[in-house]
Write a protein that holds these residues in place. Structure first.
Motif: not given
Lengths: 106, 118
Positions: A92-96, B34-36, B50-51, B59-60
């Protein structure tokens, strides 16, 4: 950040049993939740997306339900290949954030 | 068939750097975020970064922000994770992950092990 509380952390079950795993979100996440299965030494695989939709190729004994803050993964009849660790993930939002995992053992 | 192949893991000293790569195939790479995700030995899964599809937004996780940088090369169908100032607690298997259109991770690579020695 949204916290995901998953329960139980582990469970013992037998082939043919019905198994239920729960994830609770610290705030409402609509239906932005997936469920994943991971076997030792392997990458996770998605089972459920959007809380209740079955990922392509996943057996129909797996099902998901819930919305908002309470979510459930159900295995209707446990099979030998289902012994694994299961995780929920909110997107839903970052961080997942992931739940802590549930290890399903014999 | 979606395939994600990570490389670049290994043993590094605390404070050192490492760059992970993820070669993608079987889908239109430039259309998806894509992400890690990482997993410390014997522990659960931890989302890392993620990018977006164009690379315009990243985002981190709090645990890596300011030390790790995610990037991508859409012309080479490759995702990267630059890891600096590594700590012992960064020791983990790092999985490359593809997001679908609702930002849910739908496919994973097999992972690459990063070990940080103190």
């Amino acid at each position: 950040d949204i916290q995901m509380t998953q329960s139980p952390s582990s469970l013992s079950a037998s082939v043919g049993d019905r198994v239920t795993i729960t994830c609770r979100a610290s705030q409402g996440i609509r239906n932005d939740l997936g469920w994943y299965q991971q076997k030792p030494g392997k990458a996770p695989k998605r089972l459920i997306y959007a809380a209740s939709s079955l990922h392509s190729g996943v057996p129909s004994r797996f099902s998901g339900s819930g919305s908002g803050t309470e979510f459930t993964l159900t295995i209707s009849s446990l099979q030998p290949e289902d012994f694994a660790t299961y995780y929920c993930l909110q997107h839903n939002s970052y961080p997942q954030t992931f739940g802590q995992g549930t290890k399903v053992e014999i | 068939e979606v395939q994600l192949l990570e490389s670049g893991g290994g043993l590094v000293q605390s404070g050192g750097s490492l760059r992970l790569s993820c070669a993608a195939s079987g889908f239109r790479f430039s259309n998806y975020a894509m992400g890690w995700v990482r997993q410390a030995p014997g522990k659960g899964l931890e989302w890392v970064a993620v990018i977006t599809d164009s690379g315009g937004s990243r985002h981190y996780a709090d645990s890596v922000r300011g030390r790790f940088t995610i990037s991508r090369d859409n012309s080479q169908n490759t995702l990267f994770l630059q890891m600096n100032s590594l700590r012992a607690e960064d020791t983990a298997v790092y999985f490359c992950a593809k997001n679908d259109y609702i930002d849910s991770i739908d496919y994973w690579g097999q992972g690459t092990l990063v070990t940080v020695s103190s």
